[in-house]
Each structure stands twice: as structure tokens, then as C-alpha cells.
Design a protein around this motif. Structure first.
Motif, PDB file in Angstrom:
ATOM      1  N   GLY A   1       9.853   2.330  12.781  1.00  0.00           N
ATOM      2  CA  GLY A   1      10.018   1.321  13.758  1.00  0.00           C
ATOM      3  C   GLY A   1       8.935   0.687  14.081  1.00  0.00           C
ATOM      4  N   ALA A   2       7.820   0.430  13.592  1.00  0.00           N
ATOM      5  CA  ALA A   2       6.456   0.080  13.934  1.00  0.00           C
ATOM      6  C   ALA A   2       6.086  -1.077  13.077  1.00  0.00           C
ATOM      7  CB  ALA A   2       5.401   1.215  13.898  1.00  0.00           C
ATOM      8  N   VAL A   3       4.992  -2.007  13.594  1.00  0.00           N
ATOM      9  CA  VAL A   3       4.499  -2.953  12.959  1.00  0.00           C
ATOM     10  C   VAL A   3       3.217  -2.554  11.964  1.00  0.00           C
ATOM     11  CG1 VAL A   3       3.318  -5.324  12.956  1.00  0.00           C
ATOM     12  CG2 VAL A   3       5.381  -4.699  14.348  1.00  0.00           C
ATOM     13  N   ASP A   4       3.176  -2.700  10.877  1.00  0.00           N
ATOM     14  CA  ASP A   4       1.962  -2.709   9.924  1.00  0.00           C
ATOM     15  C   ASP A   4       0.953  -3.646  10.306  1.00  0.00           C
ATOM     16  OD1 ASP A   4       0.021  -1.552   7.898  1.00  0.00           O
ATOM     17  OD2 ASP A   4       0.934  -3.203   6.608  1.00  0.00           O
ATOM     18  N   VAL A   5      -0.036  -3.378  10.888  1.00  0.00           N
ATOM     19  CA  VAL A   5      -1.043  -4.521  11.299  1.00  0.00           C
ATOM     20  C   VAL A   5      -1.749  -5.237  10.235  1.00  0.00           C
ATOM     21  CG1 VAL A   5      -1.317  -3.392  13.581  1.00  0.00           C
ATOM     22  CG2 VAL A   5      -2.905  -2.982  11.553  1.00  0.00           C
ATOM     23  N   GLY A   6      -1.877  -4.240   9.147  1.00  0.00           N
ATOM     24  CA  GLY A   6      -2.526  -4.993   7.888  1.00  0.00           C
ATOM     25  C   GLY A   6      -1.638  -6.179   7.524  1.00  0.00           C
TER      26      GLY A   6
ATOM     27  N   SER B   1       0.606  -1.231   0.015  1.00  0.00           N
ATOM     28  CA  SER B   1      -0.165  -0.046  -0.277  1.00  0.00           C
ATOM     29  C   SER B   1       0.695   1.279  -0.059  1.00  0.00           C
ATOM     30  CB  SER B   1      -1.089   0.031   1.143  1.00  0.00           C
ATOM     31  OG  SER B   1      -0.087   0.134   2.266  1.00  0.00           O
ATOM     32  N   GLY B   2       2.072   1.296   0.373  1.00  0.00           N
ATOM     33  CA  GLY B   2       3.026   2.480   0.690  1.00  0.00           C
ATOM     34  C   GLY B   2       2.904   2.620   2.023  1.00  0.00           C
ATOM     35  N   ALA B   3       1.709   2.722   2.787  1.00  0.00           N
ATOM     36  CA  ALA B   3       1.782   2.820   4.063  1.00  0.00           C
ATOM     37  C   ALA B   3       2.479   2.024   4.761  1.00  0.00           C
ATOM     38  CB  ALA B   3       0.215   2.927   4.649  1.00  0.00           C
ATOM     39  N   ASP B   4       2.414   0.653   4.407  1.00  0.00           N
ATOM     40  CA  ASP B   4       3.482  -0.289   4.956  1.00  0.00           C
ATOM     41  C   ASP B   4       4.840   0.109   5.132  1.00  0.00           C
ATOM     42  OD1 ASP B   4       3.593  -0.887   2.396  1.00  0.00           O
ATOM     43  OD2 ASP B   4       3.890  -2.845   2.560  1.00  0.00           O
ATOM     44  N   ALA B   5       5.173   0.643   4.191  1.00  0.00           N
ATOM     45  CA  ALA B   5       6.632   1.000   4.178  1.00  0.00           C
ATOM     46  C   ALA B   5       6.890   2.212   4.880  1.00  0.00           C
ATOM     47  CB  ALA B   5       7.233   1.448   2.493  1.00  0.00           C
TER      48      ALA B   5
END
Length: 390
Positions: free
Chosen positions: A298-303, A288-292
Motif C-alpha cells: 500500500g505504499a508508493v515506490d519513490v523511484g 526492479s521487483g521492489a516496486d511490486a
């Protein structure tokens, strides 16, 4: 193998990124010269630019085996400060980034002609960069052109090109992200830079039929594609050395911003929600781009973590409750479109998440959050500070 751009991105509710496949390049060669009147004959074969280069894995960000960003051994003080638990922060915040585009100092006169292998398989010759039109879903291409110091050659803009230097340019996407052929032709561009995130494709073909060289670039957005995108745009416009200078500056800013994020064994869980009123309510996932962006701070993309297999998926209560985000990130206009924080709490499952319980939503301007261009370092820094120290 060449990439074939998927032309349905704009139709996917003007908020999703198209996914690229692969095809071999076509043999068709189109000449640029004003509106196609120029000749392509040269004594030397022109340089060849690939508008769809491979990504540079790990650009400015080193990741571990789980895909999480690794930071400096002695990281800069975390944006939250010593002793501040970001999970205990209550209330919404806005990530504010300076939207000014800063041109590099080493721009030179373009050296043309250049032959470009467009992402749609066409071969296009560019021999005039005096009147540039750069349009895509997030304003990335125009941002690169202005950052290269060629902003005075840009003749129009799309709705997402929101930085101040472009504000007075004529709009060629009056319907949101749909190109208006008459508006473009009226500007008499000498070259059009675009991708499959805007359309409809019939308009881009109409421009080609009118003799205007149209180059498609990679429409995927993530950090690893920034180097290739900058080099491709700079090469297409005949200023490859300026592209390297811009890339060096961008890489330094991204690396410095990534180093701001706190490291540790218990990273925040963050969800990116894309909304447009009551009709579009999507949870971001891989690609999505948001995941990057989430990994970069330094966080986890929950999707991605809960196993979504598409860039954007309709929000369900079950998925969001399972994802249990500590923080929700949204575009500012998207948050406004549902009535702000109160409207966010009415989205399926949000009120039952840690983020919903603490009203932890971070919003950021639509024109910068997923742009993935020369301002990405500033974007990551602003996002990190809003998440860890609002």
C-alpha cells in the motif's frame, strides 16, 4: 512471439534483473533422458509447456488508476494499529519471515515426457525429472520445485537458495551467481531449470552440449508473473495439477497479506536501495521487483514516482532528496555490507530524507525479498508488519 532472455543480468553486479525481449521460437529440439541418452519417440505427442507465459495482470492485487493497491472495503486492522502514524516511528527494523518451504500435499508422480518452449527460443523435451537442478538469481525456481513436493529430487543449489531444506545440497555457484560447469556435470542432473539471471551463458550451453536438457524461464520478477512461473515449472516437471494446487494456495496467501496494508489517501513513500559495499549503490525503480513489493503493502515506490526509467539507477543526492522516502527498504546483506545504519546515512542524500532523519530502514533476508514465488504472501505480510509496526 517468444521472449529472448538478456544474458547480461549476472554481469550487472549480480543484483539486477534482466529484461526480456521477443523472438520467434527456434526449431531445435533437445531430448532429455538421464544425460541425453533417452529417446523422444512416443505414441502420443507430448504436452507443450510455455516457459515464458504472459503475466496475469492484477494477480491477487487489485490496483487503482495510479497503480496503487486497493484493499478490502473493511480492511483488517492496519499493522500499525489504530492511531499509529508510521511516519512517526523512529529507528530501524527487520522484516522476519519463516524461510521454511512448505510442500503442498497433493503431489503426484511426474507424467512425462513434456515438450517445453524455453524462453531462449529452444524447444526442449523433458522425459526424466529424477535429478533436478534449479538455479537463478533469487532462488525462485528451487523454491517452486520444493513447494511442489519434488525437493527430494533436487541434486544441487545456487547461492540464493537459502531455505533450510536445501541447505545441505552441493553448491554449483561457488563464485556468487556464476555457474560452475564441472560442479553441475558432477551432479549428473537429468534436467536443469534456469534463467538469464545466472550464467555465464557459455556454461548453460556447455550443459546442453553434454546432452542435459536446459530450460530457461522468465527472469522478470513481480507478482503478476507468479502464476505463470508456477505453472511453467510444474508443467515442465510433469506435475501440472500440483502446480494448480500450489497456485491456489499462493494466491490466497498473497491476497490475505495485501489486505493487511492500511488504505488511505496519503500512502507512505518507500525507497528500495540495493548496495554491495562501496562499489554498488543503486536506487530501485520500475521493473526492479521492489516496486511490486512496495505497491503490495500500500505504499508508493519513490523511484518510479520520480520518473526513473530503469530497474536500478546509481544513487545520487539529488534523486534521493527529491524522492523524499519515509522508509528505506534494503536487503540484510546489503545493509551489512555498508556498515549498517551508520553506513546507510553516508549514502548520497539519505541523511537529508525523512527516512534518514528518523533512521527508518527496514531490512529483509536477501533470499526472500525479491523471490516472487510460493512464499510471497508471507514475505508481503512480514514486510508490511515491519514497515507499519516494527
Amino acid at each position: 512471439m517468444r521472449r529472448r532472455l538478456v544474458t547480461g543480468a549476472a554481469a550487472l553486479l549480480a543484483g539486477l534483473l534482466a529484461i526480456a525481449g521477443c523472438v520467434a521460437p527456434a526449431d531445435d529440439t533437445r531430448s532429455a533422458g538421464g544425460n541425453g541418452a533417452g529417446e523422444t519417440a512416443t505414441a502420443e505427442p507430448p504436452a507443450v509447456v510455455d516457459a515464458c507465459p504472459d503475466p496475469v495482470e492484477g494477480f491477487a492485487v487489485t490496483v487503482d488508476a495510479d497503480g496503487q493497491a486497493l484493499h478490502l472495503e473493511e480492511p483488517a486492522p492496519a499493522p500499525g494499529g489504530d492511531g499509529v502514524d508510521p511516519r512517526e516511528i523512529v529507528g530501524p527494523s527487520t522484516a522476519i519471515v519463516d524461510q521454511e518451504v512448505v510442500p503442498i500435499e497433493s503431489t503426484v508422480e511426474p507424467t512425462l515426457p513434456v515438450t517445453v518452449e524455453s524462453c531462449d527460443g529452444e524447444t526442449v523435451v523433458v522425459d526424466d525429472a529424477s535429478r533436478i537442478l534449479a538455479v537463478d538469481l533469487y532462488g525462485t525456481l528451487a523454491e517452486i520445485v520444493f513447494s511442489l513436493g519434488l525437493g527430494d529430487r533436487v541434486v544441487g543449489r545456487d547461492a540464493s537458495t537459502g531455505f533450510p531444506q536445501a541447505a545441505e545440497l552441493p553448491l554449483v555457484t561457488p563464485g556468487g551467481h556464476d555457474l560452475n560447469a564441472e560442479a553441475v556435470l558432477g551432479l549428473n542432473p537429468s534436467v536443469v531449470l534456469t534463467d538469464a539471471s545466472v550464467g555465464p551463458p557459455e556454461v548453460q550451453q556447455q550443459l546442453r552440449d553434454a546432452g542435459i536438457p536446459v530450460i530457461f524461464f522468465d527472469d522478470a520478477r513481480d507478482l503478476d508473473r507468479i502464476p505463470g512461473q508456477i505453472r511453467a515449472v510444474a508443467g515442465t516437471l510433469g506435475v501440472p495439477d500440483a502446480g494448480e494446487d500450489l497456485l491456489d494456495r499462493t494466491e490466497g496467501e498473497v491476497a490475505a497479506a495485501v489486505a493487511l496494508a492500511p488504505s488511505g489517501d496519503d500512502p507512505l513513500r518507500i525507497a528500495f536501495l540495493y548496495t554491495r559495499g562501496g562499489m554498488v549503490q543503486l536506487l530501485a525503480g520500475p521493473g526492479s521487483g521492489a516496486d511490486a513489493m512496495i505497491r503490495a503493502i500500500g505504499a508508493v515506490d519513490v523511484g518510479t514516482d520520480i520518473g526513473l526509467d530503469r530497474p536500478f539507477t546509481q544513487i545520487t543526492s539529488e534523486a534521493l532528496i527529491e524522492a523524499a522516502p519515509d522508509v528505506i527498504i534494503m536487503m540484510t546483506k546489503g545493509l551489512d555490507s555498508i556498515g549498517g545504519v551508520d553506513g546507510m546515512l553516508r549514502l548520497p542524500g539519505v541523511a537529508q530524507t525523512p527516512a534518514g532523519e528518523k533512521l527508518r530502514v527496514v531490512d529483509m533476508a536477501d533470499s526472500v525479498l525479491l523471490s516472487f514465488g510460493p512464499r510471497s504472501g508471507r514475505t508481503i505480510e512480514a514486510l508490511a508488519r515491519a514497515v507499519y509496526r516494527p
